[in-house]
Enzyme design. Structure first.
Site, short mmCIF file in Angstrom:
data_model
loop_
_atom_site.label_atom_id
_atom_site.label_comp_id
_atom_site.label_asym_id
_atom_site.label_seq_id
_atom_site.Cartn_x
_atom_site.Cartn_y
_atom_site.Cartn_z
N ASP A 67 48.17 142.75 -42.52
CA ASP A 67 49.48 143.36 -42.76
C ASP A 67 49.82 143.42 -44.25
O ASP A 67 49.14 142.82 -45.09
CB ASP A 67 50.57 142.59 -41.99
CG ASP A 67 50.40 141.07 -42.08
OD1 ASP A 67 49.69 140.60 -42.99
OD2 ASP A 67 50.98 140.36 -41.25
N ASN A 136 58.13 132.06 -34.52
CA ASN A 136 58.60 132.83 -33.35
C ASN A 136 57.45 133.39 -32.52
O ASN A 136 57.68 134.21 -31.64
CB ASN A 136 59.53 133.96 -33.81
CG ASN A 136 58.82 135.00 -34.69
OD1 ASN A 136 57.63 134.85 -34.96
ND2 ASN A 136 59.53 136.02 -35.11
N HIS A 138 54.89 135.24 -33.68
CA HIS A 138 54.28 136.49 -34.12
C HIS A 138 52.86 136.28 -34.62
O HIS A 138 52.50 135.21 -35.09
CB HIS A 138 55.15 137.22 -35.16
CG HIS A 138 55.13 136.67 -36.55
ND1 HIS A 138 56.15 136.90 -37.46
CD2 HIS A 138 54.24 135.88 -37.22
CE1 HIS A 138 55.86 136.32 -38.61
NE2 HIS A 138 54.72 135.70 -38.48
N GLU A 143 56.26 141.18 -34.13
CA GLU A 143 57.37 140.28 -33.80
C GLU A 143 57.60 140.27 -32.28
O GLU A 143 57.12 141.16 -31.58
CB GLU A 143 58.64 140.76 -34.51
CG GLU A 143 58.52 140.85 -36.03
CD GLU A 143 58.47 139.48 -36.72
OE1 GLU A 143 58.17 138.46 -36.08
OE2 GLU A 143 58.74 139.45 -37.94
C1 F6R Z 1 50.20 136.98 -42.52
C2 F6R Z 1 50.57 137.07 -41.13
C3 F6R Z 1 51.59 136.20 -40.50
C4 F6R Z 1 51.38 134.72 -40.82
C5 F6R Z 1 52.45 133.86 -40.14
C6 F6R Z 1 52.31 132.40 -40.49
O1 F6R Z 1 49.20 137.94 -42.84
O2 F6R Z 1 50.03 137.92 -40.50
O3 F6R Z 1 51.55 136.39 -39.10
O4 F6R Z 1 50.12 134.33 -40.39
O5 F6R Z 1 53.72 134.30 -40.52
O6 F6R Z 1 52.54 132.22 -41.84
P1 F6R Z 1 52.33 130.79 -42.52
O7 F6R Z 1 50.86 130.53 -42.49
O8 F6R Z 1 52.83 130.98 -43.91
O9 F6R Z 1 53.11 129.81 -41.72
#
Ligand code: F6R
Length: 263
Positions: A67, A136, A138, A143
């Protein structure tokens, strides 16, 4: 879904790094799916160290990130392209032209999403996809309520994600509310998925992913449908699972079988 529970962040990163190293040993031109956020940083450090020791090479591989923030160019310090350069690409022998991140600065996001899907297909599909998980549930920026068969598209970030990620932005920086993300269907097409999670803040999301129903309310639960999916977590992230002893038993049996087969 394979659930691997390890003692701490370092062990989680090491386990995940070894999966990437094994994939590249099997197929030097592997198509890697990569993630940003805090969780994969330790894994990237291990890949950099292994690359410097000559234990793994990325020179024939290519990569696709999950992303990018819509509205941020790749040279913006908060963009995911910038993050990947800093945390991985600038320190390994990968061909820079073969590292792909969705175009955050595109004038035509709809076309950019289709182009991204086409490029993944042209490269033969993703061999191994790294994932983190939001509090959450995702994955990527899919989301809660995301379509379980969705493809790369523009997504609006949930308030929980904006607040979780606010820590990366300084007070004078505007935090984007839109993203381009691989869809859940895109992620499910990968040949292997590796989701890493550490810390108590991820425990509810992990319980919903592994033991909850398959539901768009927890996008990561779609990995229950993935043919080759591993969830690698530390004890804290595992703390809300009910069947931890069973998962540990299965992992011991897996390791015995692998040792027997010399895998
Ligand atoms: C990032 C992504 C997100 C993160 C998620 C966890 O490319 O796709 O889904 O993996 O938000 O983020 P952290 O590792 O910072 O807790």
């Amino acid at each position: 879904m394979q659930v691997v529970i390890l003692k701490d962040t370092d062990a989680v990163a090491e386990y995940g790094a070894q999966l990437f190293i094994k994939q590249l040993a099997k197929k030097t031109d592997a198509v890697l799916g990569l993630a940003t956020g805090s969780t994969p940083v330790a894994l990237y450090q291990k890949l950099i160290a292994a690359n410097k020791r000559g234990e793994v090479s990325f020179k024939d591989s290519c990569s696709f990130n999950l992303d990018e923030y819509l509205g941020l160019a790749g040279d913006h310090p908060q963009s995911y392209r910038y993050f990947m350069q800093q945390q991985l690409f600038d320190h390994i022998d990968i061909d820079a032209a073969q590292t792909f991140v969705p175009a955050g600065d595109t004038d035509n996001p709809i076309a950019a999403c289709q182009d991204y899907e086409d490029m993944i297909r042209e490269k033969g599909g993703i061999d191994i996809q790294l994932l983190g998980i939001g509090t959450n549930g995702h994955i990527g920026f899919n989301e809660p309520s995301s379509g379980l068969m969705s493809r790369t598209r523009v997504k609006t970030l949930a308030p929980a994600t904006i607040s979780d990620n606010a820590r990366f932005f300084s007070a004078d920086e505007e935090q984007p509310h839109l993203s381009i993300t691989m869809g859940i269907g895109t992620i499910l097409d990968s040949r292997q998925s590796v989701l890493l999670a550490t810390g108590a803040a991820k425990a509810s999301a992990i319980a919903a992913t592994v033991e909850g129903p398959l539901t768009a309310a927890c996008p990561a639960s779609a990995l229950q449908m993935h043919p080759n999916s591993v969830v690698v977590i530390d004890e804290e992230a595992a703390s809300k699972l009910e069947n931890t002893e069973f998962y540990k038993h299965v992992e011991r049996e897996n390791q015995k079988l692998k040792a027997k087969l010399g895998l």
